[in-house]
Scaffold this active site. Structure first.
Site, PDB file in Angstrom:
ATOM      1  N   ARG A  22      -8.935   0.287  -4.002  1.00 45.12           N
ATOM      2  CA  ARG A  22      -7.529   0.673  -3.874  1.00 45.12           C
ATOM      3  C   ARG A  22      -6.606  -0.532  -4.022  1.00 45.12           C
ATOM      4  NH1 ARG A  22      -8.434   5.493  -0.564  1.00 45.12           N
ATOM      5  NH2 ARG A  22      -6.519   6.627  -0.153  1.00 45.12           N
TER       6      ARG A  22
ATOM      7  N   ARG B 164       2.227   6.710   2.032  1.00 49.04           N
ATOM      8  CA  ARG B 164       0.988   6.543   1.264  1.00 49.04           C
ATOM      9  C   ARG B 164       1.277   6.478  -0.235  1.00 49.04           C
ATOM     10  NH1 ARG B 164      -2.665  11.233   3.147  1.00 49.04           N
ATOM     11  NH2 ARG B 164      -4.330  10.166   2.055  1.00 49.04           N
TER      12      ARG B 164
ATOM     13  N   ARG C  22      -3.118  21.051   2.139  1.00 51.07           N
ATOM     14  CA  ARG C  22      -4.489  20.519   2.188  1.00 51.07           C
ATOM     15  C   ARG C  22      -5.155  20.804   3.546  1.00 51.07           C
ATOM     16  NH1 ARG C  22      -6.415  14.825  -0.109  1.00 51.07           N
ATOM     17  NH2 ARG C  22      -5.377  13.809   1.614  1.00 51.07           N
TER      18      ARG C  22
HETATM   19  P1  AMP Z   1      -8.324   8.868   1.646  1.00 47.58           P
HETATM   20  O1  AMP Z   1      -9.090   9.949   2.297  1.00 47.58           O
HETATM   21  O2  AMP Z   1      -9.048   8.268   0.468  1.00 47.58           O
HETATM   22  O3  AMP Z   1      -6.906   9.254   1.298  1.00 47.58           O
HETATM   23  O4  AMP Z   1      -8.218   7.671   2.721  1.00 47.58           O
HETATM   24  C1  AMP Z   1      -7.569   7.868   3.958  1.00 47.58           C
HETATM   25  C2  AMP Z   1      -7.140   6.545   4.525  1.00 47.58           C
HETATM   26  O5  AMP Z   1      -8.269   5.680   4.730  1.00 47.58           O
HETATM   27  C3  AMP Z   1      -6.189   5.734   3.646  1.00 47.58           C
HETATM   28  O6  AMP Z   1      -4.846   6.116   3.783  1.00 47.58           O
HETATM   29  C4  AMP Z   1      -6.432   4.314   4.163  1.00 47.58           C
HETATM   30  O7  AMP Z   1      -5.787   4.086   5.393  1.00 47.58           O
HETATM   31  C5  AMP Z   1      -7.942   4.323   4.422  1.00 47.58           C
HETATM   32  N1  AMP Z   1      -8.701   3.912   3.220  1.00 47.58           N
HETATM   33  C6  AMP Z   1      -9.563   4.680   2.476  1.00 47.58           C
HETATM   34  N2  AMP Z   1     -10.069   3.988   1.457  1.00 47.58           N
HETATM   35  C7  AMP Z   1      -9.519   2.746   1.528  1.00 47.58           C
HETATM   36  C8  AMP Z   1      -9.639   1.570   0.738  1.00 47.58           C
HETATM   37  N3  AMP Z   1     -10.421   1.523  -0.350  1.00 47.58           N
HETATM   38  N4  AMP Z   1      -8.921   0.484   1.126  1.00 47.58           N
HETATM   39  C9  AMP Z   1      -8.138   0.496   2.220  1.00 47.58           C
HETATM   40  N5  AMP Z   1      -7.968   1.568   2.993  1.00 47.58           N
HETATM   41  C10 AMP Z   1      -8.652   2.693   2.662  1.00 47.58           C
END
Ligand code: AMP
Length: 217
Positions: free
Chosen positions: A92, A171, A127
């Site tokens: 990310r 986000r 969602r």
């Molecule tokens: P997601 O389900 O992929 O939207 O991830 C939910 C949350 O987890 C994100 O908003 C971040 O706070 C954290 N997160 C997930 N993947 C990453 C990553 N590769 N780097 C940093 N934070 C992450």
């Protein structure tokens, strides 16, 4: 079918990365690795990593690079990743992508699912997720069979705290500032395909499978 698919899904939160990852993973018989799912699991289990990550995820910020790089490195070294894998939500940031390079991981396909911000905010309100197995649904576009429980494990579906509208907006800012530069990073490597996110899940899948064919020929 091409073996050893090492793929990344890019895209804003709610663009459909998780849904498409699971479909492609099943088709290719390889695992989906989602840092978001791993982090939520760690938070639920009150592990040391979970406690460190909680305050970041709740406000829509990214967890520090060194934390996620550590968990990905460990996960990719497991036996089930040796014939390929799909990364959903990692990398990310550019340093996370550079860390994959340093680990010697050669990504052969990056699909960025493109969805306009306004659409994302609208979609996120519908969602629903399974807190037990991590499956993701949408009340309109991808409902579970009974609309209430998870099709895979039967758990009652819930709304993620970070899907609240104000958190979604933060986000999206984080996505544009920190994650979108990865399009240039992987574009230069010649493995990036932009896919317009469609209304219907199956239509995005069709475009995604074509993208995989085009980069892994
Ligand atoms: P997601 O389900 O992929 O939207 O991830 C939910 C949350 O987890 C994100 O908003 C971040 O706070 C954290 N997160 C997930 N993947 C990453 C990553 N590769 N780097 C940093 N934070 C992450």
């Amino acid at each position: 079918m091409k073996k050893n698919l090492k793929m990344i899904f890019l895209g804003a939160p709610g663009a459909g990365k998780g849904t498409q990852s699971d479909i492609v993973a099943e088709r290719y018989g390889i695992p989906t690795i989602s840092t978001g799912v791993m982090i939520r699991e760690a938070i639920k289990n009150n592990t040391e990593m979970g406690l460190a990550a909680k305050s970041y995820t709740e406000k829509g910020a990214l967890v520090p690079d060194e934390v996620v790089i550590g968990i990905i490195g460990e996960r990719l070294s497991k036996e089930d990743c040796q014939n390929g894998f799909i990364l959903d939500g990692f990398p990310r940031t550019v340093p996370q992508a550079e860390a994959l390079d340093k680990m010697g991981v050669e990504i052969n396909c990056v699909v960025s699912i493109e969805v306009a911000d306004e659409k994302i905010v609208e979609r996120m309100s519908g969602r629903r997720v399974c807190a037990k197995c991590g499956a993701s649904y949408h009340t309109l576009y991808n409902p579970s069979n009974d609309g209430v429980n998870c099709d895979k494990c039967g758990e009652a579906l819930s709304i993620r705290k970070d899907d609240a509208p104000e958190v979604v907006k933060s986000r999206l800012v984080v996505y544009h500032e920190q994650t979108e530069p990865l399009k240039e990073f992987y574009g230069k490597k010649g493995v990036l395909v932009l896919v317009e996110g469609q209304e219907e899940v199956k239509d995005t899948t069709k475009l995604t499978l074509e993208a995989i064919e085009s980069t892994t020929k």
